[in-house]
Each structure stands twice: as C-alpha cells, then as structure tokens.
Design a protein around this motif. Structure first.
Motif, PDB file in Angstrom:
ATOM      1  N   THR A 266     149.819 -17.406  48.084  1.00  0.00           N
ATOM      2  CA  THR A 266     148.743 -18.100  48.778  1.00  0.00           C
ATOM      3  C   THR A 266     149.061 -19.577  48.909  1.00  0.00           C
ATOM      4  O   THR A 266     148.914 -20.176  49.973  1.00  0.00           O
ATOM      5  CB  THR A 266     147.418 -17.942  48.006  1.00  0.00           C
ATOM      6  OG1 THR A 266     147.112 -16.563  47.883  1.00  0.00           O
ATOM      7  CG2 THR A 266     146.282 -18.637  48.734  1.00  0.00           C
TER       8      THR A 266
ATOM      9  N   SER B  56     137.213 -18.000  53.482  1.00  0.00           N
ATOM     10  CA  SER B  56     137.948 -16.735  53.511  1.00  0.00           C
ATOM     11  C   SER B  56     138.842 -16.629  54.739  1.00  0.00           C
ATOM     12  O   SER B  56     139.978 -16.149  54.657  1.00  0.00           O
ATOM     13  CB  SER B  56     136.964 -15.562  53.464  1.00  0.00           C
ATOM     14  OG  SER B  56     136.256 -15.548  52.242  1.00  0.00           O
TER      15      SER B  56
ATOM     16  N   ARG C  11     142.874 -15.999  54.640  1.00  0.00           N
ATOM     17  CA  ARG C  11     143.384 -14.788  55.288  1.00  0.00           C
ATOM     18  C   ARG C  11     144.417 -15.144  56.363  1.00  0.00           C
ATOM     19  O   ARG C  11     145.493 -14.554  56.441  1.00  0.00           O
ATOM     20  CB  ARG C  11     142.248 -13.984  55.904  1.00  0.00           C
ATOM     21  CG  ARG C  11     141.416 -13.224  54.882  1.00  0.00           C
ATOM     22  CD  ARG C  11     140.365 -12.348  55.555  1.00  0.00           C
ATOM     23  NE  ARG C  11     139.674 -11.547  54.561  1.00  0.00           N
ATOM     24  CZ  ARG C  11     140.142 -10.428  54.051  1.00  0.00           C
ATOM     25  NH1 ARG C  11     141.322  -9.957  54.465  1.00  0.00           N
ATOM     26  NH2 ARG C  11     139.457  -9.755  53.144  1.00  0.00           N
ATOM     27  N   SER C  12     144.077 -16.112  57.202  1.00  0.00           N
ATOM     28  CA  SER C  12     144.977 -16.509  58.281  1.00  0.00           C
ATOM     29  C   SER C  12     146.274 -17.079  57.729  1.00  0.00           C
ATOM     30  O   SER C  12     147.372 -16.753  58.198  1.00  0.00           O
ATOM     31  CB  SER C  12     144.291 -17.539  59.184  1.00  0.00           C
ATOM     32  OG  SER C  12     145.175 -18.022  60.175  1.00  0.00           O
TER      33      SER C  12
ATOM     34  N   ALA D 279     148.282 -14.172  56.032  1.00  0.00           N
ATOM     35  CA  ALA D 279     148.752 -13.196  57.018  1.00  0.00           C
ATOM     36  C   ALA D 279     149.910 -13.755  57.828  1.00  0.00           C
ATOM     37  O   ALA D 279     150.863 -13.035  58.156  1.00  0.00           O
ATOM     38  CB  ALA D 279     147.601 -12.797  57.940  1.00  0.00           C
TER      39      ALA D 279
ATOM     40  N   GLU E 133     147.887  -6.962  53.308  1.00  0.00           N
ATOM     41  CA  GLU E 133     146.434  -6.996  53.158  1.00  0.00           C
ATOM     42  C   GLU E 133     146.012  -6.615  51.743  1.00  0.00           C
ATOM     43  O   GLU E 133     145.038  -7.150  51.202  1.00  0.00           O
ATOM     44  CB  GLU E 133     145.785  -6.052  54.169  1.00  0.00           C
ATOM     45  CG  GLU E 133     144.275  -5.902  54.022  1.00  0.00           C
ATOM     46  CD  GLU E 133     143.533  -7.218  54.185  1.00  0.00           C
ATOM     47  OE1 GLU E 133     142.464  -7.375  53.547  1.00  0.00           O
ATOM     48  OE2 GLU E 133     144.015  -8.095  54.931  1.00  0.00           O
TER      49      GLU E 133
ATOM     50  N   ILE F 258     146.123  -9.743  49.996  1.00  0.00           N
ATOM     51  CA  ILE F 258     145.255 -10.793  50.528  1.00  0.00           C
ATOM     52  C   ILE F 258     143.831 -10.661  50.006  1.00  0.00           C
ATOM     53  O   ILE F 258     143.236 -11.635  49.528  1.00  0.00           O
ATOM     54  CB  ILE F 258     145.252 -10.769  52.074  1.00  0.00           C
ATOM     55  CG1 ILE F 258     146.624 -11.180  52.615  1.00  0.00           C
ATOM     56  CG2 ILE F 258     144.164 -11.702  52.621  1.00  0.00           C
ATOM     57  CD1 ILE F 258     146.734 -11.099  54.128  1.00  0.00           C
ATOM     58  N   ALA F 259     143.276  -9.450  50.072  1.00  0.00           N
ATOM     59  CA  ALA F 259     141.867  -9.253  49.712  1.00  0.00           C
ATOM     60  C   ALA F 259     141.541  -9.707  48.293  1.00  0.00           C
ATOM     61  O   ALA F 259     140.592 -10.487  48.090  1.00  0.00           O
ATOM     62  CB  ALA F 259     141.482  -7.787  49.925  1.00  0.00           C
TER      63      ALA F 259
ATOM     64  N   VAL G  23     141.770 -13.600  48.046  1.00  0.00           N
ATOM     65  CA  VAL G  23     140.638 -14.269  48.687  1.00  0.00           C
ATOM     66  C   VAL G  23     139.416 -14.204  47.785  1.00  0.00           C
ATOM     67  O   VAL G  23     138.673 -15.185  47.644  1.00  0.00           O
ATOM     68  CB  VAL G  23     140.338 -13.637  50.060  1.00  0.00           C
ATOM     69  CG1 VAL G  23     139.005 -14.154  50.613  1.00  0.00           C
ATOM     70  CG2 VAL G  23     141.458 -13.953  51.046  1.00  0.00           C
TER      71      VAL G  23
END
Length: 271
Positions: free
Chosen positions: A8, A121, A125-126, A129, A135, A138-139, A142
């Motif tokens: 991240t 969020s 995410r952007s 990604a 994903e 990512i979830a 976040v």
C-alpha cells in the motif's frame, strides 16, 4: 499482513513521486486563462532585458528554490491516471496538502521528518490496483487503514518518495538538472497571471511536446506556472503563496497507525 501494508505504501509513494517526476499536469485542467496584458504592464521596463530565455529560466529556478515556502496546485497525468494536487510546502520540509486520484482523496502532512497520510477507500483502492495488488489483498488493507493516518518514519517504505513531495528543491529537480534543455527555450509574448506580469518561455520537444514556463516579471522572478501540451503527459502546475507560513500539526495519536507497529496478523497498533 505486513507485506500488504508495505505494498500500500509503495503504491502511494508511486502516486506521490509522480508529482515530482512526471512533469506538470493537463493543460485542459489548468487554472483559468490569464487575462490579456495591461497596457501599463506592457509599457513597463523589461526586468529581463538583455537576457536569453535560458538565463531567465535559470533565475526563476534559483529564486523558486530559495523560497521559504510556496503552494502548488494543478493536475498531473501519469501512467494514464489523472492526479489533482494541492500542496503547501516550506524550506524546512514541512508540508500539508491533498492528492486526488481515481475518484479518491488523500491528505498528507509532514512534520519533523515524519510523514502522515490519510486516504479514503477509493484512494487506497485506486493506488493499490494501479500497482497490480490483488483484490484479495486490497480489501483487508483498506479495512485496516480506514479512518486512520498512516505514520511513516524516515527510512520506512515510501518515506523517501513521500518526503520528496514536501521538499521545494526536490520538486524542481527536473528543471534544475536539465539545464541543457533550458538552452532550447525561446521567449514568447509577455502575459499576466493574477495581476502579475510574466515573461513567457517556450520549449518545443520531440513528439509535438511544448513546455511553457511563466516567470514573474515583477518582484522576485519566481516560477509561477508550468504548462505542458502534447505527448502522453500534458498538464499544468501553478505555484503561488510564496513566503506564506505553512502551519502543520501532527494528527491525534489515537487516529494514527504506526507502520513500524503493524504485526503479521494485520491488527496494527495505534501510535
């Protein structure tokens, strides 16, 4: 979970590094067009008389690098993404501002060498990604950082790139380093920005890329605007508020997540 969070930070660092390295943002999103030059301004003595366009640019870079503080606003296109930025920075390395990308927003602060970043969020995410983070990773990341400031100390992942966005010298590194390119500048018609007369310097590059620098022709010869058209990364960046104090405060401790205290379970520990 540590690796998820570090990815991240690397994603965010890439976004922030684009501000300093990718060049100015889309001309379509530039500030409102400057008003036509005033007759009085046109008749005023030229403070750059006898100087080449390259010499004017040299003066502008030196003056801007020496500024105690400044604000930069604009939009940046890099890797197909549009970033909106609004940062105030000072010569001590303190800064505060916003980054918007992919429909998301993040706030960044830097104080005493520590970087704090809080994104919504959509921003996280952007950012992740765009770096190819799955994903499934990512979830939970976040969710972990939701509503929190990430505290990044010097030497930690992302620290150098994020700190560079808060350094006046780093932001001008490209212009300062590429002095040979400045030799190709020519002087265009004088203009005006927010009531300040400016000298217009233009450079044409391969690929139909045109870069235009606007240098204050009244008072200190600060660089007030950079516009680039053509190519894959056109854009505009405006500089203002020179010398205005930048007041930065650290976020509340109970809203801060210290990167160094993240454990492998992903629960994290408040700073």
């Amino acid at each position: 979970m540590r690796s998820h969070h570090h990815r991240t930070l690397r994603a965010t660092a890439a976004v922030c590094a684009a501000l300093a390295l990718a060049g100015p943002a889309p001309a379509a999103f530039a500030a409102a067009p400057a008003a036509p030059p005033r007759a009085a301004a046109a008749a005023a003595p030229d403070p750059f008389e006898g100087l080449t366009a390259a010499q004017i640019a040299d003066r502008a870079v030196i003056a801007t690098r020496a500024a105690d503080s400044l604000r930069m606003t604009g939009r940046i296109v890099t890797d197909g993404q549009t970033l909106r930025v609004d940062f105030s920075v000072d010569s001590r390395g303190s800064c505060k501002g916003l980054i918007q990308v992919g429909g998301g927003t993040a706030e960044l602060r830097r104080l005493d060498g520590i970087v704090y970043m809080k994104g919504d969020s959509a921003f996280w995410r952007s950012s992740m990604a765009s770096q190819g983070v799955p994903e499934a990773q990512i979830a939970p990341t976040v969710e972990l950082v939701r509503g929190r400031w990430i505290k990044i100390a010097p030497g930690q992942a992302g620290s150098d790139d994020l700190s560079g966005v808060c350094d006046i010298g780093s932001l001008l590194t490209g212009l300062d380093r590429d002095r040979a390119a400045r030799r190709g500048l020519t002087r265009g018609p004088d203009d005006e920005i927010a009531g300040t007369p400016v000298a217009t310097l233009v450079a044409h590059r391969p690929g139909a890329v045109t870069t235009t620098l606007s240098v204050a022709a009244e008072g200190t010869p600060y660089l007030l605007r950079i516009v680039r058209t053509g190519g894959s990364e056109p854009g505009s960046l405006a500089l203002s508020d020179f010398g205005r104090p930048v007041k930065v405060t650290a976020p509340p401790a109970d809203q801060t997540l210290d990167l160094s205290r993240l454990d492998d379970t992903g629960t994290g520990t408040a700073a």
